[in-house]
Scaffold this active site. Structure first.
Site, mmCIF file in Angstrom:
data_model
loop_
_atom_site.group_PDB
_atom_site.id
_atom_site.type_symbol
_atom_site.label_atom_id
_atom_site.label_comp_id
_atom_site.label_asym_id
_atom_site.label_seq_id
_atom_site.Cartn_x
_atom_site.Cartn_y
_atom_site.Cartn_z
ATOM 1 N N ARG A 96 -10.771 16.715 7.341
ATOM 2 C CA ARG A 96 -11.530 17.084 6.136
ATOM 3 C C ARG A 96 -12.920 17.566 6.512
ATOM 4 N NH1 ARG A 96 -10.084 11.656 3.802
ATOM 5 N NH2 ARG A 96 -8.030 11.913 2.851
ATOM 6 N N ARG A 103 -2.650 -2.045 -3.343
ATOM 7 C CA ARG A 103 -3.771 -1.135 -3.198
ATOM 8 C C ARG A 103 -3.541 0.017 -4.178
ATOM 9 N NH1 ARG A 103 -5.767 2.134 2.155
ATOM 10 N NH2 ARG A 103 -7.633 2.970 1.198
ATOM 11 N N GLU A 131 -8.029 -4.160 5.724
ATOM 12 C CA GLU A 131 -7.885 -3.874 4.298
ATOM 13 C C GLU A 131 -6.816 -4.754 3.655
ATOM 14 O OE1 GLU A 131 -8.670 0.509 3.373
ATOM 15 O OE2 GLU A 131 -8.207 0.531 5.493
ATOM 16 N N HIS A 150 -12.181 4.143 0.300
ATOM 17 C CA HIS A 150 -12.236 3.135 1.372
ATOM 18 C C HIS A 150 -12.935 1.878 0.862
ATOM 19 C CE1 HIS A 150 -12.147 6.486 4.667
ATOM 20 N NE2 HIS A 150 -10.919 6.023 4.463
ATOM 21 N N ASN A 166 0.857 -1.188 0.000
ATOM 22 C CA ASN A 166 0.000 0.000 0.000
ATOM 23 C C ASN A 166 0.895 1.240 0.000
ATOM 24 O OD1 ASN A 166 -1.811 2.023 0.474
ATOM 25 N ND2 ASN A 166 -2.664 1.148 2.359
#
Ligand code: ADP
Length: 397
Positions: A241, A91, A384, A180, A7
């Protein structure tokens, strides 16, 4: 088969080597500050002592070489040779509209990853370097791209359209994508198994509440809506965010503060969210501590965060005309019982009922609703890396 999961972030690289016979992690680690002074590797081989190495790494290619060397090292390694790695799962952030599933990497796939640099300017270039570095270091080993946008590609048009001139969709693929994806896909599937739901028809809402936060609605495991959009900025309030915002806010701040659009976007991505409202921190543990001390802005940030999650759950329940299960995952969703409880207090109109004792568990797979609850509510740790490894195995076996 042993699968290496890679990743690559903009300046970091996380990895796990997973033995798919029992899905056990053989080693995992992190390279940070790639291309920045002070780059270093932290390598954690299972059953052996952690190994750290500080080394100048100018690119992700250098980082991959260091990771492979650590994996085969005679002291802190876990395999004798990279030949033992059956496949590598990468990823990859963005595939635009091109791929809605994971895929074995070939030249066309790399071309698509490159074409999407505009859509994922921080991640896609790093993802591509990671793929090419692994190809060079392990010629002949299958490389698989697992896209963060793939899950959201199942969204129907009514959910992914922005109500802007249609030509921008045609010209630039400007639409909602969602992110995600590996987490939403993994947790929705695990929820179906864990809560014993009808795999074809069940309506599931997954709340991925971490530093980045997003929420998805899926029917029978297929995404019907998800809260992030063209970029991860849309949707829930996050650590830094803003989430949903009137675009005029950008113009307003730019004019009042003499800033460019890029500078304001940077503020919305990095200085907003619970950090922006509270002025305390982007980390929810710090927010909670400040709330307990009576800090009014921290309380405002927490309340706004929780309200936004509840509002989305209401919207997604309408989008699916019902909901069978709600799952909480990621740092906050897995660990913060108080937030789960506060979110669910908005949902009593759906017949949601929380069992306080069950909800007191942290970081584990648990049914937190009472037997009477009309909707099952669960906490499911996301994984993940395992999700990427499973996707990779399914394609190469
Ligand atoms: P990301 O992967 O987006 O960086 P994570 O899923 O790791 O985010 O979540 C990070 C957030 O989870 C932080 O705000 C942190 O406060 C919160 N968190 C992590 N562990 C715990 C815990 N044990 N209790 C409460 N909150 C936690």
């Amino acid at each position: 088969m042993k699968i290496l999961v890679i990743n690559c972030g903009s300046s970091s690289l996380k990895y796990q080597l997973i033995d798919m016979n029992d899905e056990s992690v053989l080693a995992k680690g992190l390279v940070e500050r790639i291309g920045i002074e002070g780059s270093n590797l932290v390598h954690k081989p299972t059953g052996k002592e952690e190994y750290k190495e500080a080394k100048v790494m100018e690119s992700h290619k250098d980082a991959i070489e260091l990771v492979l060397a650590a994996l085969v090292d005679k002291d802190h390694g876990v395999i004798a040779s990279t030949d033992e790695i059956g496949a590598v799962g990468h990823r990859v952030l963005h595939a635009g509209t091109k791929y809605s599933d994971s895929i074995i990497v070939n030249d066309d796939v790399k071309k698509v990853v490159r074409e999407c640099f505009d859509l994922g300017p921080l991640h896609n270039p790093a993802n591509l370097i990671g793929i090419e570095a692994c190809e060079a270091a392990m010629p002949g080993t299958a490389q698989v791209a697992v896209f963060d946008t793939a899950f959201g590609m199942a969204m129907p048009q009514k959910a992914y359209l922005y109500a802007i001139p249609y030509e921008y969709l045609d010209k630039y693929s400007l639409r909602r994508y969602g992110f995600h994806g590996t987490s939403h896909s993994f947790v929705s599937k695990e929820t179906i198994k864990f809560a014993n739901l009808d795999p074809e028809k069940c309506k599931v809402i997954v709340c991925h509440l971490g530093n980045g936060a997003s929420i998805s609605a899926s029917i029978g495991g297929k995404c019907v809506d998800t809260s992030m959009g063209l970029t991860p900025l849309e949707g829930l309030i996050m650590g830094t965010r803003s989430g949903d915002i009137d675009p005029t806010v950008v113009q307003f701040i730019a004019n009042k503060e003499g800033k460019s659009v890029d500078e304001v976007l940077n503020i919305l991505n990095k200085k907003s969210g619970v950090l922006g409202i509270s002025g305390v921190s982007s980390d929810f543990r710090d927010i909670d501590k400040a709330c307990a001390e009576g800090n009014e802005r921290a309380i405002a940030a927490r309340d706004a965060f929780i309200y936004r999650v509840a509002k989305y759950i209401g919207a997604y329940t309408a989008a699916m005309n019902g909901v069978d299960a709600i799952a909480f995952t990621a740092g906050v969703g897995e660990n913060n019982a108080e937030y789960r409880k506060l979110i669910c207090e908005y949902l009593t109109f759906l017949g949601v009922e929380i069992d306080d004792e069950a909800n007191s568990h942290r970081g584990e797979r648990v049914l937190i609703s009472t037997p009477n609850s009309k909707v099952k509510v669960v906490a499911i740790p996301t994984n993940e890396e395992l999700s990427i490894a499973r996707e990779t195995l399914a394609l190469v076996k």
